[in-house]
Scaffold this active site. Structure first.
Site, short mmCIF file in Angstrom:
data_model
loop_
_atom_site.label_atom_id
_atom_site.label_comp_id
_atom_site.label_asym_id
_atom_site.label_seq_id
_atom_site.Cartn_x
_atom_site.Cartn_y
_atom_site.Cartn_z
N LYS A 290 9.04 0.64 2.91
CA LYS A 290 8.82 1.59 1.82
C LYS A 290 9.10 3.01 2.28
O LYS A 290 8.93 3.32 3.46
CB LYS A 290 7.34 1.53 1.38
CG LYS A 290 6.94 0.26 0.66
CD LYS A 290 5.48 0.32 0.26
CE LYS A 290 5.07 -0.92 -0.50
NZ LYS A 290 5.75 -1.10 -1.79
N ARG A 364 3.71 -11.81 -4.02
CA ARG A 364 3.98 -13.07 -4.72
C ARG A 364 4.10 -14.23 -3.74
O ARG A 364 3.82 -15.38 -4.09
CB ARG A 364 5.23 -12.92 -5.60
CG ARG A 364 6.46 -12.57 -4.82
CD ARG A 364 7.58 -12.02 -5.71
NE ARG A 364 7.37 -10.62 -6.07
CZ ARG A 364 8.20 -9.92 -6.82
NH1 ARG A 364 9.29 -10.49 -7.32
NH2 ARG A 364 7.96 -8.65 -7.10
N1 BES Z 1 2.16 -3.59 -3.30
C1 BES Z 1 3.38 -3.36 -3.92
C2 BES Z 1 3.29 -2.94 -5.38
C3 BES Z 1 2.61 -1.63 -5.68
C4 BES Z 1 3.35 -0.50 -5.95
C5 BES Z 1 1.24 -1.56 -5.76
C6 BES Z 1 2.71 0.68 -6.27
C7 BES Z 1 0.61 -0.38 -6.09
C8 BES Z 1 1.36 0.75 -6.34
C9 BES Z 1 4.23 -4.63 -3.88
O1 BES Z 1 4.05 -5.42 -2.76
C10 BES Z 1 5.66 -4.20 -3.86
O2 BES Z 1 6.04 -3.58 -2.91
N2 BES Z 1 6.42 -4.54 -4.89
C11 BES Z 1 7.77 -4.17 -4.98
C12 BES Z 1 8.57 -5.35 -5.49
C13 BES Z 1 10.05 -5.17 -5.42
C14 BES Z 1 10.51 -5.16 -3.99
C15 BES Z 1 10.70 -6.29 -6.18
C16 BES Z 1 7.88 -2.99 -5.94
O3 BES Z 1 7.16 -2.97 -6.94
O4 BES Z 1 8.66 -2.09 -5.66
MN MN Z 2 5.24 -4.82 -1.14
#
Ligand code: BES
Ligand code: MN
Ligand code: ZN
Length: 511
Positions: A290, A364
């Site tokens: 990230k 997931r």
């Molecule tokens: N934990 C994150 C989602 C999240 C984002 C929670 C902002 C709280 C605040 C999750 O694991 C994630 O990183 N999801 C990705 C999925 C994508 C790679 C398909 C996302 O939402 O960017």
């Molecule tokens: Mn994630």
């Protein structure tokens, strides 16, 4: 904290402070009733006339030494039911009032419940609202902690009917909300812990301690057990971290053995509720790392699991007549030298193979194995709560939790429980269409879809593992963390989900 009720008028209740909740008038009636005018010798009405107290939701005014009242301080707070379902607004008003008092050394507070709602609803909301507003996320400050001295909340029901049936309903409402309040605090305390202090192993210790204190069984599956089971989707996420993964299982069983059947579904199969909560103790994204801004917030990526632990603590008190099992898979998602790579193929507990196209879509993967495991334990109604996608925040912002499901009846029951609990949740579309996005040329499924509708394709992925079992997914990414302080709650973990899941379990137990 102790919660009491009385049918006395608030003026006569000995407490350090008093709170009056004024229902915003619908037409051109006055905001301040005759009773409040009398209790304050007219001052409340003057403040409303001058605009210091308005009909706007959560407008508050602090009055010192109100003329004919036992308490030395009085906060009046406006409650506007607006066009929403109605539940939760009294809690917000009571919370806003308490936030004006919480650092003033008040140990006991009396609250006059408005008569525009039933006594049991008003009592519940006041309890949940004040307890929630009393929380502060500053446990690691070594000085200048914003401490509350609150020990007693007395809800005054003057003006409400006092028949034996009403008194029993009020007592029931009081117990339920006191338990929800406790469970919610457990969830918030866990979600507020930083990643270094609450890796999966420590979460498991905390869950074991909380469950033990509540009189519940807690089993922690360690890495070896997860390997022997074949939870490859979960293990793949965990492998980049030096912190080993766990799967936490907390069981509640009613005393009288297996419970009532679910008549409204027309089936005689007894309900066994499974509560699955995502607990990524910290989510860096893994190799699909990230960006740094706001990455620190990914410590709350275990808020779903925390909500399930909190709900179980509450249910242990409330003893519904159906079995409830919480399954909390916990990992840390790190980009270590042994981390999983984009393109890796893993085999989940169900035997489904998954191509991991993005290691940041890790929630997931661990939920897939937890859902499979929950079904293996005999859970026949499933709800998961997960901070699953940024996309749900784009879709709904921070106000509503996104609700997905594979069974409209089950989804309706969850949404009704959320409305009753005063938690804002909203139905998202069926996931069938979005499943097409998850095709992989090499494995059964890919772990990400296309760019659009990311919350929906994530839900579609989970639904695959629920298979035919009624399943609801709560995407709490936007609602589990308050980005700024609100009148009724501080910045930080919200404890979302606890109230809805407790209400759901109680509801399933009664029909
Ligand atoms: N934990 C994150 C989602 C999240 C984002 C929670 C902002 C709280 C605040 C999750 O694991 C994630 O990183 N999801 C990705 C999925 C994508 C790679 C398909 C996302 O939402 O960017
Ligand atoms: Mn994630
Ligand atoms: Zn995550």
């Amino acid at each position: 904290m102790q919660f009491e009720t009385t049918w006395k008028d608030i003026s006569d209740v000995a407490a350090d402070a008093a709170i009056g909740i004024l229902a915003a008038p619908a037409g051109d009636e006055a905001l301040v009733s005759a009773a409040w005018r009398n209790r304050t010798a007219g001052l409340a009405a003057e403040l409303a006339d001058s605009g210091e107290l308005s009909a706007k939701h959560q407008s508050t005014v602090l009055i010192h030494r109100p003329q004919s009242m036992a308490a030395a301080k009085l906060v009046l707070a406006t409650c506007d039911f607006g066009d929403e379902s109605g539940h939760g607004r009294i809690a917000e008003a009571a919370g806003a009032a308490w936030r004006r008092l919480r650092t003033t050394k008040v140990e006991s507070v009396a609250v006059q419940a408005p008569t525009s709602r039933s006594a049991e609803e008003a009592v519940g909301e006041v309890i949940e609202g004040i307890a929630a507003a009393d929380y502060e996320p500053d446990q690691y400050k070594t000085k200048d902690r914003s401490e509350s001295k609150l020990k007693r909340v007395i809800v005054c029901l003057a003006g409400h009917e006092q028949s034996a049936a009403r008194v029993a309903a009020v007592e029931d409402g009081r117990r339920t909300s006191a338990a929800i309040a406790r469970g919610r605090t457990v969830a918030r305390e866990l979600a507020n812990e930083p990643g270094n202090l609450l890796p999966p192993r420590v979460l498991a210790e905390r869950a074991t301690a909380a469950a033990g204190k509540a009189g519940l069984e807690c089993e922690v599956l360690d890495q070896g057990q997860l390997e022997r089971l074949g939870a490859g989707a979960l293990l793949g996420v965990a492998q980049g971290s030096s912190e080993p993964p766990v799967m936490i299982v907390i069981r509640y069983r009613p005393d009288g053995g297996p419970a009532t059947s679910d008549a409204t579904r027309g089936s005689s199969e007894p309900v066994h509720l499974g509560l699955v909560g995502k607990a990524v103790s910290f989510d860096t994204g893994g190799i699909s790392i990230k960006p740094s801004p706001d990455m620190h917030l990914m410590k709350y990526d275990m808020a779903g699991g925390a909500a399930m632990i909190g709900a179980m603590v509450a249910l242990a008190d409330l003893k519904p007549s159906i079995p409830v099992t919480a399954i909390v898979p916990s990992v840390e998602n790190m980009p270590g030298g042994s981390a999983q790579r984009p393109g890796d193929v893993v085999t989940g507990l169900s035997g489904t193979t998954v191509e991991v196209l993005n290691t940041d879509a890790e929630g997931r993967l661990i939920l897939a194995d937890a859902i499979t495991y929950a079904k293996g334990l005999g859970c026949n109604r499933l709800v998961d709560a997960a901070t699953l996608t940024g996309a749900i925040v784009v879709a709904l912002g921070h106000s509503y939790t996104g609700v997905f499901g594979n069974d409209s009846g089950w989804m309706e029951r969850v949404l009704e429980s959320a409305a009753r609990a005063g938690e804002r949740m909203w139905a998202m579309p069926p996931t069938t269409e979005y499943k097409q996005q998850l095709k992989s040329p090499i494995a059964d499924l890919a772990n990400i879809g296309t760019r659009w509708g990311g919350a929906c394709s994530a839900a579609a992925f989970l639904t695959h593992f629920a298979d035919g079992t009624p399943f609801v997914h709560l995407d709490i990414a936007g609602t589990a963390w308050l980005e700024k302080t609100l009148p009724h709650a501080p910045v930080g973990p919200s404890g979302v989900g606890v109230a809805t899941l407790v209400r759901l379990a109680l509801r399933e137990a009664t029909n």
